[in-house]
Write a protein that holds these residues in place. Structure first.
Motif, short mmCIF file in Angstrom:
data_model
loop_
_atom_site.label_atom_id
_atom_site.label_comp_id
_atom_site.label_asym_id
_atom_site.label_seq_id
_atom_site.Cartn_x
_atom_site.Cartn_y
_atom_site.Cartn_z
N VAL A 161 0.84 -1.21 0.00
CA VAL A 161 0.00 0.00 0.00
C VAL A 161 0.87 1.25 0.00
O VAL A 161 0.65 2.18 -0.78
N ALA A 162 1.87 1.28 0.89
CA ALA A 162 2.76 2.44 0.95
C ALA A 162 3.53 2.60 -0.35
O ALA A 162 3.76 3.72 -0.82
N ASN A 163 3.93 1.49 -0.93
CA ASN A 163 4.66 1.50 -2.19
C ASN A 163 3.82 2.09 -3.31
O ASN A 163 4.29 2.89 -4.13
N ASP A 164 2.54 1.71 -3.36
CA ASP A 164 1.64 2.23 -4.40
C ASP A 164 1.43 3.73 -4.24
O ASP A 164 1.37 4.47 -5.24
N VAL A 165 1.30 4.19 -2.99
CA VAL A 165 1.11 5.63 -2.76
C VAL A 165 2.28 6.41 -3.33
O VAL A 165 2.11 7.45 -3.99
N ALA A 166 3.49 5.94 -3.09
CA ALA A 166 4.68 6.65 -3.58
C ALA A 166 4.74 6.64 -5.10
O ALA A 166 5.14 7.64 -5.72
N LYS A 167 4.33 5.53 -5.71
CA LYS A 167 4.43 5.44 -7.18
C LYS A 167 3.46 6.39 -7.88
O LYS A 167 3.69 6.79 -9.03
N PHE A 169 3.09 9.40 -7.25
CA PHE A 169 3.78 10.68 -7.46
C PHE A 169 4.63 10.65 -8.74
O PHE A 169 5.04 11.71 -9.21
N ALA A 170 4.88 9.47 -9.27
CA ALA A 170 5.61 9.37 -10.53
C ALA A 170 4.65 9.22 -11.70
O ALA A 170 4.82 9.87 -12.74
N ILE A 171 3.63 8.38 -11.54
CA ILE A 171 2.76 8.04 -12.67
C ILE A 171 1.72 9.11 -12.97
O ILE A 171 1.48 9.47 -14.13
N ILE A 172 1.08 9.66 -11.92
CA ILE A 172 0.00 10.64 -12.15
C ILE A 172 0.50 11.90 -12.87
O ILE A 172 -0.12 12.34 -13.85
N PRO A 173 1.60 12.51 -12.42
CA PRO A 173 2.09 13.68 -13.18
C PRO A 173 2.46 13.32 -14.61
O PRO A 173 2.22 14.10 -15.55
N ALA A 174 3.04 12.14 -14.82
CA ALA A 174 3.44 11.73 -16.16
C ALA A 174 2.23 11.53 -17.07
O ALA A 174 2.26 11.85 -18.26
N ALA A 175 1.14 11.00 -16.51
CA ALA A 175 -0.02 10.67 -17.33
C ALA A 175 -0.95 11.86 -17.57
O ALA A 175 -1.58 11.96 -18.64
N PHE A 176 -1.05 12.78 -16.59
CA PHE A 176 -2.09 13.81 -16.69
C PHE A 176 -1.56 15.25 -16.63
O PHE A 176 -2.34 16.19 -16.71
N ALA A 177 -0.26 15.43 -16.48
CA ALA A 177 0.26 16.79 -16.33
C ALA A 177 0.05 17.64 -17.57
O ALA A 177 -0.09 18.86 -17.47
N VAL A 178 0.01 17.01 -18.74
CA VAL A 178 -0.22 17.78 -19.98
C VAL A 178 -1.63 18.36 -19.98
O VAL A 178 -1.85 19.52 -20.34
N LEU A 183 -0.90 19.40 -11.86
CA LEU A 183 -0.43 18.11 -11.32
C LEU A 183 1.09 17.98 -11.35
O LEU A 183 1.64 17.05 -10.74
N ARG A 184 1.77 18.89 -12.03
CA ARG A 184 3.23 18.84 -12.04
C ARG A 184 3.79 19.03 -10.63
O ARG A 184 4.93 18.66 -10.35
N ALA A 185 2.98 19.61 -9.75
CA ALA A 185 3.44 19.81 -8.36
C ALA A 185 3.66 18.47 -7.65
O ALA A 185 4.40 18.40 -6.67
N LEU A 186 3.02 17.41 -8.16
CA LEU A 186 3.21 16.09 -7.56
C LEU A 186 4.51 15.43 -7.98
O LEU A 186 4.92 14.42 -7.40
N ASP A 187 5.16 15.99 -8.98
CA ASP A 187 6.42 15.40 -9.46
C ASP A 187 7.55 15.79 -8.52
O ASP A 187 8.44 16.57 -8.87
N LEU A 188 7.52 15.23 -7.32
CA LEU A 188 8.52 15.57 -6.30
C LEU A 188 9.90 15.05 -6.66
O LEU A 188 10.92 15.57 -6.19
N MET A 189 9.95 14.01 -7.51
CA MET A 189 11.24 13.42 -7.85
C MET A 189 11.89 14.09 -9.05
O MET A 189 13.04 13.79 -9.38
N HIS A 190 11.13 14.99 -9.74
CA HIS A 190 11.66 15.70 -10.92
C HIS A 190 12.24 14.70 -11.92
O HIS A 190 13.43 14.75 -12.28
#
Length: 263
Positions: A161-167, A169-178, A183-190
């Motif tokens: 569950v914790a692992n999915d929450v962290a992921k 932050f990578a997938i949602i900005p990549a899929a919907f930021a355009v 949602l780019r604010a969720l891209d904490l890992m840049h």
């Protein structure tokens, strides 16, 4: 008779008519190491109660020698059954070991019932399982195995569950930021690019599954601690670890993919 009882034995009077001929000293042998095993029960927060039909003096001596938390003497089958029901009514999970026919009603009532292999057929039929070694402290092994199964399942679920929450932050900005630039604010890992972000998350997930297989097969190690302490420990290791590890792992994979793309 009192001397025998105080020493933990059971006095058996032999008589001829109304004339007493003598007293036979019967003594149960307390198994070696049983005191240490009961101490392990105490460390993990389990109360041990010896309930017996012996007189109070004999029961008290045996209880002190074995190291149980408390005892109840001169108990009948009804007394044993009532004790278990009272503990259950107070919200406790009750386990019992026994070997006699008079133990059968209480064994049937207990949440976990272990009959001794040397016991009567009635006791064996009333129990959930039969201990082939006839060791009453085998309950400790049963508790440890049960806890290990629950802890392993809980630890893997918590990590997942914790692992999915962290992921996310990578997938949602990549899929919907355009479509949704906020949602780019969720891209904490840049991460390097949307494609790299999704690929990094997929690769990390594949690697994590492989790394978790040995834990699932071996099981989480059980330590002699109360349930609350074990829960806090596993939440710290697998909860916080499951939250932090993906950020580190996905970022490292993203850097490696970016380096390969540049090369």
């Amino acid at each position: 008779m009192q001397t025998i009882a105080r020493s933990g034995g059971t006095p058996l009077v032999v008589s001829e008519g109304s004339r007493a001929l003598g007293v036979v000293h019967l003594k149960d042998i307390v198994k070696g190491g049983i005191r240490e095993r009961f101490a392990e029960f105490r460390r993990i927060g389990i109360e041990t109660i010896m309930i017996t039909g012996d007189n109070p003096q004999t029961a008290g001596a045996i209880a002190a020698e074995a190291g149980v938390d408390s005892f109840q003497a001169e108990a009948t089958p009804e007394t044993k059954l009532a004790l278990i029901r009272s503990k259950q009514a107070a919200g406790h999970l009750v386990a019992m070991t026994g070997d006699g026919t008079n133990d059968a009603p209480a064994l049937a009532q207990a949440d976990v019932a272990v009959a001794m292999n040397t016991g009567t057929q009635a006791a064996k039929e009333a129990g959930n399982m039969v201990d082939l070694d006839s060791d009453p402290t085998k309950l400790l092994d049963i508790v440890e195995i049960g806890k290990q199964m629950l802890m392993t399942r809980g630890a893997l679920t918590t990590f997942s569950v914790a692992n999915d929450v962290a992921k996310y932050f990578a997938i949602i900005p990549a899929a919907f930021a355009v479509t949704y630039p906020d949602l780019r604010a969720l891209d904490l890992m840049h991460l390097h690019s949307p494609q790299s972000a999704v690929l990094s998350a997929v690769i990390f997930n594949a690697l994590v599954i492989i790394l978790l297989v040995p834990i699932a097969l071996r099981g989480v190690k059980v330590r002699p601690l109360p349930a609350a302490a074990l829960l806090r420990r596993n939440l710290l290791i697998f909860g916080l670890g499951g939250l932090v590890a993906p950020f580190v792992g996905i970022k490292l994979i993203d850097l490696a993919l970016a380096a390969v793309a540049v090369a």
